[in-house]
Design a protein around this motif. Structure first.
Motif, mmCIF file in Angstrom:
data_model
loop_
_atom_site.group_PDB
_atom_site.id
_atom_site.type_symbol
_atom_site.label_atom_id
_atom_site.label_comp_id
_atom_site.label_asym_id
_atom_site.label_seq_id
_atom_site.Cartn_x
_atom_site.Cartn_y
_atom_site.Cartn_z
ATOM 1 N N GLY A 37 0.784 -1.236 0.000
ATOM 2 C CA GLY A 37 0.000 0.000 0.000
ATOM 3 C C GLY A 37 0.811 1.279 0.000
ATOM 4 N N GLY A 38 1.942 1.299 0.659
ATOM 5 C CA GLY A 38 2.744 2.511 0.760
ATOM 6 C C GLY A 38 3.773 2.693 -0.339
ATOM 7 N N ILE A 39 3.772 1.818 -1.330
ATOM 8 C CA ILE A 39 4.773 1.883 -2.400
ATOM 9 C C ILE A 39 4.207 2.628 -3.599
ATOM 10 N N GLU A 40 5.024 3.450 -4.214
ATOM 11 C CA GLU A 40 4.629 4.168 -5.424
ATOM 12 C C GLU A 40 4.305 3.153 -6.523
ATOM 13 N N ILE A 41 3.214 3.359 -7.252
ATOM 14 C CA ILE A 41 2.805 2.379 -8.253
ATOM 15 C C ILE A 41 3.831 2.234 -9.372
ATOM 16 N N ALA A 42 4.568 3.281 -9.653
ATOM 17 C CA ALA A 42 5.583 3.202 -10.713
ATOM 18 C C ALA A 42 6.775 2.336 -10.295
ATOM 19 N N LEU A 43 6.956 2.123 -9.001
ATOM 20 C CA LEU A 43 8.081 1.340 -8.496
ATOM 21 C C LEU A 43 7.730 -0.118 -8.221
ATOM 22 N N LEU A 44 6.455 -0.475 -8.322
ATOM 23 C CA LEU A 44 6.031 -1.850 -8.056
ATOM 24 C C LEU A 44 6.512 -2.783 -9.156
ATOM 25 N N THR A 45 6.853 -4.001 -8.753
ATOM 26 C CA THR A 45 7.295 -5.014 -9.714
ATOM 27 C C THR A 45 6.377 -6.230 -9.624
ATOM 28 N N SER A 46 6.473 -7.094 -10.599
ATOM 29 C CA SER A 46 5.675 -8.319 -10.562
ATOM 30 C C SER A 46 6.091 -9.183 -9.370
ATOM 31 N N ASP A 47 7.365 -9.126 -9.012
ATOM 32 C CA ASP A 47 7.840 -9.876 -7.836
ATOM 33 C C ASP A 47 7.184 -9.376 -6.553
ATOM 34 N N ASP A 48 6.941 -8.065 -6.460
ATOM 35 C CA ASP A 48 6.270 -7.506 -5.276
ATOM 36 C C ASP A 48 4.895 -8.144 -5.105
ATOM 37 N N PHE A 49 4.148 -8.229 -6.200
ATOM 38 C CA PHE A 49 2.811 -8.810 -6.125
ATOM 39 C C PHE A 49 2.878 -10.312 -5.864
ATOM 40 N N SER A 50 3.801 -10.993 -6.497
ATOM 41 C CA SER A 50 3.943 -12.431 -6.278
ATOM 42 C C SER A 50 4.291 -12.729 -4.830
ATOM 43 N N THR A 51 5.183 -11.918 -4.252
ATOM 44 C CA THR A 51 5.567 -12.095 -2.851
ATOM 45 C C THR A 51 4.394 -11.788 -1.922
ATOM 46 N N ALA A 52 3.609 -10.773 -2.259
ATOM 47 C CA ALA A 52 2.476 -10.385 -1.411
ATOM 48 C C ALA A 52 1.428 -11.485 -1.316
ATOM 49 N N VAL A 53 1.247 -12.244 -2.390
ATOM 50 C CA VAL A 53 0.215 -13.286 -2.375
ATOM 51 C C VAL A 53 0.775 -14.674 -2.094
ATOM 52 N N SER A 54 2.096 -14.796 -2.006
ATOM 53 C CA SER A 54 2.672 -16.120 -1.722
ATOM 54 C C SER A 54 2.286 -16.541 -0.305
ATOM 55 N N GLY A 55 2.046 -17.806 -0.153
ATOM 56 C CA GLY A 55 1.665 -18.333 1.159
ATOM 57 C C GLY A 55 0.168 -18.305 1.406
ATOM 58 N N LEU A 56 -0.595 -17.644 0.533
ATOM 59 C CA LEU A 56 -2.047 -17.621 0.685
ATOM 60 C C LEU A 56 -2.635 -18.842 -0.011
ATOM 61 N N PRO A 57 -3.821 -19.280 0.417
ATOM 62 C CA PRO A 57 -4.482 -20.348 -0.332
ATOM 63 C C PRO A 57 -4.698 -19.915 -1.785
ATOM 64 N N ALA A 58 -4.730 -20.857 -2.698
ATOM 65 C CA ALA A 58 -4.772 -20.547 -4.127
ATOM 66 C C ALA A 58 -5.928 -19.615 -4.500
ATOM 67 N N GLN A 59 -7.115 -19.884 -4.004
ATOM 68 C CA GLN A 59 -8.281 -19.050 -4.349
ATOM 69 C C GLN A 59 -8.092 -17.627 -3.829
ATOM 70 N N THR A 60 -7.574 -17.480 -2.633
ATOM 71 C CA THR A 60 -7.344 -16.170 -2.035
ATOM 72 C C THR A 60 -6.259 -15.425 -2.791
ATOM 73 N N ALA A 61 -5.178 -16.113 -3.113
ATOM 74 C CA ALA A 61 -4.090 -15.493 -3.867
ATOM 75 C C ALA A 61 -4.576 -15.038 -5.236
ATOM 76 N N TYR A 62 -5.398 -15.849 -5.872
ATOM 77 C CA TYR A 62 -5.948 -15.496 -7.184
ATOM 78 C C TYR A 62 -6.777 -14.222 -7.090
ATOM 79 N N GLN A 63 -7.641 -14.151 -6.084
ATOM 80 C CA GLN A 63 -8.491 -12.967 -5.933
ATOM 81 C C GLN A 63 -7.656 -11.720 -5.649
ATOM 82 N N ALA A 64 -6.677 -11.826 -4.769
ATOM 83 C CA ALA A 64 -5.827 -10.676 -4.454
ATOM 84 C C ALA A 64 -5.053 -10.222 -5.688
ATOM 85 N N LEU A 65 -4.563 -11.169 -6.459
ATOM 86 C CA LEU A 65 -3.836 -10.829 -7.676
ATOM 87 C C LEU A 65 -4.752 -10.150 -8.701
ATOM 88 N N MET A 66 -5.996 -10.595 -8.793
ATOM 89 C CA MET A 66 -6.947 -9.963 -9.716
ATOM 90 C C MET A 66 -7.242 -8.521 -9.302
#
Length: 128
Positions: A37-66
């Motif tokens: 939430g506190g990161i500038e959108i221009a500085l976000l990477t795909s790894d940031d999003f992958s790390t944010a949803v890692s460890g979540l159940p598949a359905q939850t991770a899918y929804q967060a990624l969407m």
């Protein structure tokens, strides 16, 4: 612009149903905002999003990624960013599996506490 600011700006006006909006806001608040939430959108990477949803159940991770994909696509359409990094994130595989249910005899033999009468009634009527 930070991701939190983008979410506050975009989520209320997205053309989605009320239920989808509530689901998106909940998923954003629980899973993306604390880590990204506190990161500038221009500085976000795909790894940031992958790390944010890692460890979540598949359905939850899918929804967060969407939710992340929807936010960044909206940011791109508003010319706030040039690249939607979430498009490079691999969506988790959701594998449906069969659920096991107790038979009536099994359920009837279990001590269910103070709600046993209500649970047995619901089970008898096919409600879950």
């Amino acid at each position: 612009m930070e991701l939190d600011a983008l979410a506050l700006l975009v989520l209320p006006v997205m053309r989605i149903t009320k239920k989808t909006r509530n689901n998106y806001q909940g998923a954003y608040t629980r899973y993306l905002a604390p880590k990204l939430g506190g990161i500038e959108i221009a500085l976000l990477t795909s790894d940031d999003f992958s790390t944010a949803v890692s460890g979540l159940p598949a359905q939850t991770a899918y929804q967060a990624l969407m939710v992340g994909k929807s936010l960044l696509r909206e940011a791109k359409s508003r010319s706030l960013i040039t690249d939607v990094v979430t498009d490079r994130c691999k969506a988790p595989r959701i594998s449906p599996c069969s659920s096991r249910f107790l038979t009536w005899d099994q359920l009837n033999s279990i001590e269910l506490g103070k709600y046993s009468e209500q649970i047995l009634f619901l089970a008898l009527h096919g409600l879950r």
